[in-house]
Every structure is written in C-alpha cells, then in structure tokens.
Design an enzyme around this catalytic site. Structure first.
Site, PDB file in Angstrom:
ATOM      1  N   GLU A 255      -1.694  -1.625  -7.104  1.00  0.00           N
ATOM      2  CA  GLU A 255      -2.692  -2.823  -7.414  1.00  0.00           C
ATOM      3  C   GLU A 255      -3.844  -2.506  -6.619  1.00  0.00           C
ATOM      4  OE1 GLU A 255      -4.779  -5.798  -7.091  1.00  0.00           O
ATOM      5  OE2 GLU A 255      -2.959  -7.101  -6.996  1.00  0.00           O
ATOM      6  N   CYS A 292      -8.889  -9.749  -5.223  1.00  0.00           N
ATOM      7  CA  CYS A 292      -8.786  -8.670  -6.106  1.00  0.00           C
ATOM      8  C   CYS A 292      -9.268  -8.705  -7.443  1.00  0.00           C
ATOM      9  CB  CYS A 292      -7.471  -8.027  -6.147  1.00  0.00           C
ATOM     10  SG  CYS A 292      -6.138  -9.215  -6.323  1.00  0.00           S
TER      11      CYS A 292
HETATM   12  P1  NDP Z   1      -6.312  -0.123   2.625  1.00  0.00           P
HETATM   13  O1  NDP Z   1      -6.151   0.664   1.191  1.00  0.00           O
HETATM   14  O2  NDP Z   1      -6.729   0.765   3.597  1.00  0.00           O
HETATM   15  O3  NDP Z   1      -4.949  -0.844   3.020  1.00  0.00           O
HETATM   16  C1  NDP Z   1      -3.836  -1.490   2.202  1.00  0.00           C
HETATM   17  C2  NDP Z   1      -2.732  -1.387   2.890  1.00  0.00           C
HETATM   18  O4  NDP Z   1      -2.177  -0.247   2.853  1.00  0.00           O
HETATM   19  C3  NDP Z   1      -2.702  -1.966   4.250  1.00  0.00           C
HETATM   20  O5  NDP Z   1      -1.352  -2.682   4.488  1.00  0.00           O
HETATM   21  C4  NDP Z   1      -2.779  -0.859   4.838  1.00  0.00           C
HETATM   22  O6  NDP Z   1      -2.285  -0.820   6.518  1.00  0.00           O
HETATM   23  C5  NDP Z   1      -1.896   0.288   4.277  1.00  0.00           C
HETATM   24  N1  NDP Z   1      -2.122   1.516   4.569  1.00  0.00           N
HETATM   25  C6  NDP Z   1      -3.183   2.259   4.749  1.00  0.00           C
HETATM   26  N2  NDP Z   1      -2.915   3.651   4.796  1.00  0.00           N
HETATM   27  C7  NDP Z   1      -1.804   3.639   4.871  1.00  0.00           C
HETATM   28  C8  NDP Z   1      -0.672   4.891   4.726  1.00  0.00           C
HETATM   29  N3  NDP Z   1      -1.108   6.172   4.905  1.00  0.00           N
HETATM   30  N4  NDP Z   1       0.460   4.796   4.585  1.00  0.00           N
HETATM   31  C9  NDP Z   1       1.271   3.267   4.244  1.00  0.00           C
HETATM   32  N5  NDP Z   1       0.305   2.388   4.328  1.00  0.00           N
HETATM   33  C10 NDP Z   1      -0.907   2.605   4.577  1.00  0.00           C
HETATM   34  O7  NDP Z   1      -7.085  -1.137   2.160  1.00  0.00           O
HETATM   35  P2  NDP Z   1      -8.165  -2.242   3.150  1.00  0.00           P
HETATM   36  O8  NDP Z   1      -7.071  -3.326   3.389  1.00  0.00           O
HETATM   37  O9  NDP Z   1      -8.615  -1.387   4.272  1.00  0.00           O
HETATM   38  O10 NDP Z   1      -9.238  -2.741   2.287  1.00  0.00           O
HETATM   39  C11 NDP Z   1     -10.199  -1.701   1.919  1.00  0.00           C
HETATM   40  C12 NDP Z   1     -10.534  -1.917   0.608  1.00  0.00           C
HETATM   41  O11 NDP Z   1      -9.548  -2.098  -0.472  1.00  0.00           O
HETATM   42  C13 NDP Z   1     -11.307  -3.168   0.328  1.00  0.00           C
HETATM   43  O12 NDP Z   1     -12.711  -3.394   0.891  1.00  0.00           O
HETATM   44  C14 NDP Z   1     -11.097  -3.460  -0.975  1.00  0.00           C
HETATM   45  O13 NDP Z   1     -12.328  -2.775  -1.687  1.00  0.00           O
HETATM   46  C15 NDP Z   1      -9.939  -2.775  -1.495  1.00  0.00           C
HETATM   47  N6  NDP Z   1      -8.896  -3.903  -1.501  1.00  0.00           N
HETATM   48  C16 NDP Z   1      -8.446  -4.236  -2.733  1.00  0.00           C
HETATM   49  C17 NDP Z   1      -7.365  -5.321  -2.906  1.00  0.00           C
HETATM   50  C18 NDP Z   1      -6.656  -5.635  -4.244  1.00  0.00           C
HETATM   51  O14 NDP Z   1      -6.084  -6.506  -4.392  1.00  0.00           O
HETATM   52  N7  NDP Z   1      -7.012  -4.783  -5.190  1.00  0.00           N
HETATM   53  C19 NDP Z   1      -7.037  -6.027  -1.774  1.00  0.00           C
HETATM   54  C20 NDP Z   1      -7.626  -5.461  -0.624  1.00  0.00           C
HETATM   55  C21 NDP Z   1      -8.345  -4.666  -0.714  1.00  0.00           C
HETATM   56  P3  NDP Z   1      -3.150  -0.949   7.776  1.00  0.00           P
HETATM   57  O15 NDP Z   1      -4.055  -2.266   7.591  1.00  0.00           O
HETATM   58  O16 NDP Z   1      -2.441  -1.335   8.866  1.00  0.00           O
HETATM   59  O17 NDP Z   1      -3.985   0.378   7.543  1.00  0.00           O
END
Ligand code: NDP
Length: 679
Positions: A255, A292
């Site tokens: 998602e 989101c």
């Molecule tokens: P990310 O995609 O960076 O992170 C989402 C989750 O994935 C976090 O728990 C993160 O952990 C984890 N993650 C990141 N890299 C890895 C990896 N290589 N392996 C396993 N887990 C990983 O999103 P952000 O939180 O940085 O948000 C960035 C953008 O995403 C926002 O600005 C927005 O545009 C979008 N977003 C969309 C959402 C939705 O519901 N559709 C919700 C939130 C964000 P960690 O935080 O430790 O890096």
C-alpha cells in the site's frame, strides 16, 4: 541516548551501534536511538512459529475474544499513548484517529468474526458444488491458517492504527505477527506492543516488534510466510522484487503513495461546493496531510474554479499551525525534518507545473510554537494547475503533507482521463447535488480506485469522510497505490489463510467441514430434534416428517389469512392460462406447512427461530400434491455467554428439504434456531 528496544524471542533487546535518532516533531529534541544491529532474526522467527501453533489451535471465536480483550486492555491505557503521540506532531484529534481508530478496528474485527464465522478453525467459503451426475462427488473451498509468520512493515504516519489494522486480521486468521514500524514514531508502536505483551492476553510468540532495520529477516522467510508493506512506492517496489519473495512465492501486499482525488461533479450547486471545500480542507489539515488517503488532486468544472478557490483560500487562512500542545492550534507539524525536506522538494516539483496560491515553504508563515525553527512545520499549501492535461507532475507527485492542487476540467470524458493519470489510487470522493445521477461516472472511475466515496448533502450528514478507511471496506488501490488490499472485512482475514479446493464424497466433505452436506449419511433417532439440547444434537441428525396433502381449502384459507390473493393461487381461469396451467399453493404456505410438519410444539430447549436463509421454490405445489419434509441438523455454532446469568445456547442451522409425492424437491432452505445448551 536511550535505545528503543525490540521485543524478540520473548525478551526486550537493544541493538548494537549508534542507530538512527528519533526527534520530537515539535521541539526537534533527540528522543531515542533506533537500531536492531546484531539482533537474531532467525530466533525471532522460530519464536513466532511457536506462537503460530498456539493461535492455529484456537477457534475463530477464541481468537476474536482474545482480540476484544486486547482492545479493551489497550483502550484502558490510551492516555499513555496520547502522551507519546504528541512527539510525532499529532494534535489530540490526529491522535484520536490513530490511537482510538486502531482500537476501534480491533473491536470491529472481533465482533465481525464472531458474527460471521462459525466457531471453527477452518473457514468454509462456499456451498457444495456437485461434480457428478449421481451426487456422489462434489467440491467446496476451505481456508486454513498458514503455519507461517506475517511480517508487517509499516509507515510512520499511523504508528498505532497502521499496526493494528493489519494485526487484527492476522491474529484472527491464526497467524503470528512481526511488526516493523517506521523508525519515526516507532516509540508509539513499541509502547502499544509493550502494553499488549505485558497484558498476557496474547500467546507467547503471537506478537513481536523490531525497532530498527529488518537485517536478514526477509532472506529467512519461507513459503508459508506473508509480508505486507505500507510506505513509499520506491521502497515498496524494491522490496517486492526481493529474490526470496520471488523464489518462494511469498505473498507481498503493498500500500504505497497514492495521488487521490476529490471530484466536484458537473452541475454541482452551492451545497455540493460547500461539501467539496469542507472535505478538501479537512483532508489537507488532518494529520498535517500525512495520510495515505489524503486528497492531493481536487477536480472541479472549470466554471466553478473561482468559487472553489476563494472558499478554500478563506478556510485555509483560518488554520492555526503550531505546537499541538498550545491552545487554539488546529494543525501540527510534519512527523520529522526528513518529511519536511521531502514535502518541500515535492512542492518545488509541483510548482514547476502549478501556481502556488497559498503556503509553500518559501513565503513566510506563522507558527504558534516556542521555537518554531526547531519543529517540522509546513504551512497548508494550495496550488492551481490550469492545464492539467499538459502537466504530468501534478498527477504523479505526492507531497506527503498539507498540500493539494486544484485542477479544472472541461468535460466528464476529460475528467476521467485526468483522474486515470494518477495511475491508480486508494480513494476518490465524488461530490454532487442530492438526486444527481453519478452512476456513469462511478462506473468509469471504479477501475482506478479501491474505494469511491459518494458525497451529497444526504450522505454528508453521516458520512465517515473521504480519508477514513473502515474495517469492513477494502483499503488499498490498483497500480501506483500498490495493488494491495488491506481490511475489507473477512477478505483481509482470508489473506492470511490458504484457500484449498476439496473434492470429496458428501460424507467425507461433511466430516472435513463439520457441517452436513446434501447426500451425506444421516442419523435418525426416535427422539424429536426439538427435544434435544444444543450439546445433544449431532450434525447429520435427520427427521423425516409425516406427509400432508395440499387442498383447495388450504389455498383459500392461506389467501384469506395472509391477504395474498395473487391470481396463480386464487383465480382458476387466470391460473389455467399461466405458466403453471392450474392453481398452485403460495410459496409461503409451503414454508408454513413445512414448519407445521417439523415443529415439535411443546416447550423445550429450542428458544427461538433465528432466521431463514437461501429459500428457493423449485417445483410448484398443486392442489392434491402431498408434501413431506426432510429436516436435518446442518451446522452448530456455540454462542459466547456474555453474562453468567445468560442461558448457555448456540445457533443450530437446519437444512430443510420439502419434497412432493414424486420425491421431487419443491422448496429448499436453511432455518436457524437458538437452542439452549446443557452446560
Ligand atoms: P519508506 O518507504 O521509506 O518506509 C516505509 C517503511 O519501510 C518503514 O517502516 C521503513 O523503515 C521501511 N523500510 C525502508 N526501507 C526498507 C528496507 N530496505 N527493508 C525493509 N523495510 C524498509 O517511507 P517513509 O516512511 O520514509 O515515507 C516516505 C514517503 O512514503 C512519504 O513521504 C509518502 O510519500 C509515502 N508514504 C505513503 C504512505 C501510505 O500509506 N501510502 C504512508 C507513509 C508514507 P524505516 O522507517 O526504519 O526506514
């Protein structure tokens, strides 16, 4: 600085190394370091698999009761979670959506499962499909809990709800979960897990949390495991391509970013405009637009643009940005400096194709905070793109903050084309006047969305709003939104179970599904089934009733009693010219006469008639026909006893087959009775 500990293998453990700092969203103060370096993911998986065995051995109702107890326990500690939530920049209202919205999801799932599913460990999905001429071979689909682990990788914006909305269906399905919260806000998710673990409500191994990276966890997963992800499309796409997921067909639900729309329909008047403005405004400012589902693109007929623009600017001008702890503040900061940088960059990209009408990080803005420069504050920002067809960036750039772009359209065809440029979204709102027909538009927007929120002055009174995913409804969207489906009632529970087609004889099928199947062996007894307590009834127990010949007097009496004088029952001439060729009995007479044949009238353990399902009239019953009923105990579901003084009881489903003198089926249905239990 304090390290945020992970809960793994039954212990709270801190990772090695310095870790990533988590800062207070308002004050910028360093709160924790987050690292999972050196933590043993293999041991964590083993521990989860042990927990999975306990969960799988529980019935649906036991799991649902466990979930309800968990929700009650967490709700009793909600103020502790609100206190932590302020550090993520959430106002009380934002916190309510995350914290109490999360608990409400647990409660809703718990009652949904107790209401909709039998108290079994396997889920039976559909009815018997005959696969042979004589009826000795057929099929049904069943779902069984996967003996694996669900790994949930969550986003920063809803540390509690985002975790619990996935945890509820996972635990109900009988699977253990490993939560990997986003580093920003991880302290809140960790506090909820801590409280859940300390309550002792969940079996050991059912719930663990990794604060920090996943290390080699994803390499260690097997074919019965499941991974879900919420976050950026970029991370999601990288994870989806994980070689281990590919090799072992590990289900991966995603998602991700979604450039959701609100659409003011053609022909909208003053009421619809007001609703549209209210909805866009609410979605821009709740959680500072870090949802989101938030509205990123607001479409309106070109001639209505000036009115919408003025109304929105006026409302946005009243937003008080600042420290949620201060009186009068209506919108808090973004979750982190990282998000602040990200949103600023995205607005810069958008402004290459759209004009900034208000906000943006370059113009000065007021912040109600002691040290505004230390918080991740970003003002509500409205843009206008006059040529949306020539401006691809506005359809594909998600600024994950209080940011929205106004997009005028010239025709419905163009609107549908523009919405589709978003490449698939979680949700769109269509706002229109009461009585306007938007069915054509809905049909065309449907394929691009997981949810459509139709808002008119009638639904507005009670609508839960554009931005609220609900436990009963699909949350997820096609294409860019990730292609996944979370929530959606039982659909989500099924995601953590394996669907298997079972081909068998009726008898073997009855044994597998713990419910009687047409054609399966029956048990007969001299004691009438209505004289038996819930515990004494056996699945497959059958009563073959006495017979009854239907007379002309029956038709006339029933017609007079019910007032149903339909020609096919009462008018000899018209009935002769009808499909039936002569008068036939009322279908409801057949059902009533059947009850007269199978009911044992004296007081006994049967408490009440609970309902009827699947009624079909198959052959007409004519004057002079003789009917007989086969009454078979099909399924039993024990009802949980809420209060000690309540009668112990269960729901018994009876298969009813009404046949005529030629052994032809004339009516078939199920009835449900409430039957007292002995213990
Ligand atoms: P990310 O995609 O960076 O992170 C989402 C989750 O994935 C976090 O728990 C993160 O952990 C984890 N993650 C990141 N890299 C890895 C990896 N290589 N392996 C396993 N887990 C990983 O999103 P952000 O939180 O940085 O948000 C960035 C953008 O995403 C926002 O600005 C927005 O545009 C979008 N977003 C969309 C959402 C939705 O519901 N559709 C919700 C939130 C964000 P960690 O935080 O430790 O890096």
């Amino acid at each position: 600085m304090e390290k945020l500990q992970s809960y793994m293998s039954g212990e709270w453990q801190a990772g090695a190394g310095a870790g990533r700092p988590v800062r207070h969203a308002v004050t910028g103060e360093s709160l924790y370091e987050v690292t999972s370096e050196g933590l043993d993911m293999a041991a964590m998986l083993d521990f989860a698999r042990q927990g999975g065995k306990t969960l799988a051995a529980m019935s649906f109702h036991q799991r649902a009761l466990m979930l309800k107890n968990l929700a009650s326990h967490l709700a009793s500690q909600k103020e502790d979670f609100y206190a932590l939530s302020t550090a993520t920049g959430a106002t009380r209202k934002d916190g309510w959506i995350d914290i109490e919205g999360g608990f409400a999801t647990l409660f809703t799932y718990s009652s949904l499962v107790r209401r909709e599913l039998s108290d079994e460990r396997i889920l039976i999905e559909d009815d018997w499909t005959p696969l042979s001429r004589k009826g000795g071979f057929g099929a049904r689909h069943i779902l069984t809990p996967k003996p694996g682990v669900a790994v949930h990788i969550n986003a920063f914006n809803f540390p509690v709800w985002g975790m619990l909305e996935k945890l509820a269906p996972t635990l109900l399905a009988g699977m253990p979960a490993i939560i990997k919260p986003a580093t920003d806000g991880a302290q809140l998710a960790q506090a909820v897990v801590k409280s859940a673990v300390e309550s002792g409500i969940l079996p050991a191994g059912a719930l663990q949390i990794i604060c920090g990276g996943v290390n080699n966890l994803l390499d260690l997963l097997g074919p019965q495991d499941v991974v879900t992800f919420t976050g950026s499309a970029q991370t999601g796409q990288t994870l989806r391509a994980h070689p281990n997921f590919n090799r072992q067909s590990i289900p991966f639900t995603m998602e991700a970013d979604s450039v959701n729309s609100a659409i003011l329909a053609e022909g909208a008047g003053e009421d619809a405009i007001k609703l549209f403005v209210r909805e866009v405004m609410r979605e821009m400012t709740t959680k500072a637009g870090q949802k989101c589902t938030a509205i990123r693109r607001a479409f309106m007929p070109r001639d209505l643009l000036p009115r919408v623009k003025d109304a929105l600017l006026a409302r946005l001008g009243k937003v008080v940005l600042g420290d949620p702890a201060k009186e009068g503040v209506t919108m808090g900061p973004l979750a982190s400096q990282r998000q602040l940088k990200d949103v600023s960059e995205r607005v810069e990209q958008l402004s290459a194709q759209a004009e900034i009408l208000c906000g943006g990080h370059l113009a000065p803005f007021e912040v109600q905070a002691d040290e505004p420069e230390k918080g991740a504050f970003y003002p509500p920002t409205l843009l206008l793109c006059n040529q949306p067809k020539e401006s691809p960036a506005v359809h594909t750039t998600e600024a994950f903050g209080p940011v929205c772009t106004l997009l005028p359209y010239d025709s419905e065809d163009e609107l549908v084309e523009l919405v589709a440029l978003g490449e698939g979204s979680l949700v769109a709102s269509v706002v229109f006047e009461a009585g306007q027909d938007v069915s054509e538009l809905v049909g065309r927007l449907g394929p691009w969305h997981g949810r459509l929120h139709l808002l008119d002055p009638i639904s507005a009174e009670e609508s839960t709003g554009h931005g609220s995913p609900l436990p009963h409804l699909v949350h997820g969207g096609p294409g860019r939104a990730g292609g996944g489906q979370e929530l959606g009632g039982l659909r989500a529970v099924k995601h953590y179970m394996q669907r298997t087609a079972i081909q068998a004889s009726p008898g073997a099928m009855s044994q597998v599904t713990h419910s009687w199947n047409t054609g399966a062996p029956v048990i007969t007894d001299r004691v009438h089934p209505f004289r038996k307590y819930f515990d004494e009834l056996a699945i497959g127990e059958q009563l073959k009733t006495a017979r009854r010949t239907v007379t002309e007097a029956d038709l006339v009496n029933f017609g007079c009693l019910s007032g149903d004088h339909f020609y096919a029952h009462m008018d000899k001439i018209a009935a002769a010219e009808s499909l039936f060729g002569e008068r036939v009995a009322h279908g409801y007479f057949v059902v009533s006469a059947a009850a007269g044949l199978f009911v044992d009238a004296a007081p006994g353990p049967v408490i009440a008639n609970y309902g009827m399902e699947g009624l079909r009239f198959i052959e007409p019953v004519k004057i002079g026909d003789t009917i007989q009923v086969e009454f078979t105990c099909k399924q039993k579901t024990r009802k949980p006893q809420r209060n000690p003084e309540d009668l112990p009881q269960g729901v018994v489903v009876w298969d009813i087959k009404v046949k005529n003198q030629r052994d032809e089926l004339v009516a078939s249905y199920d009835i449900l009775t409430l039957v007292q239990a002995k213990d």
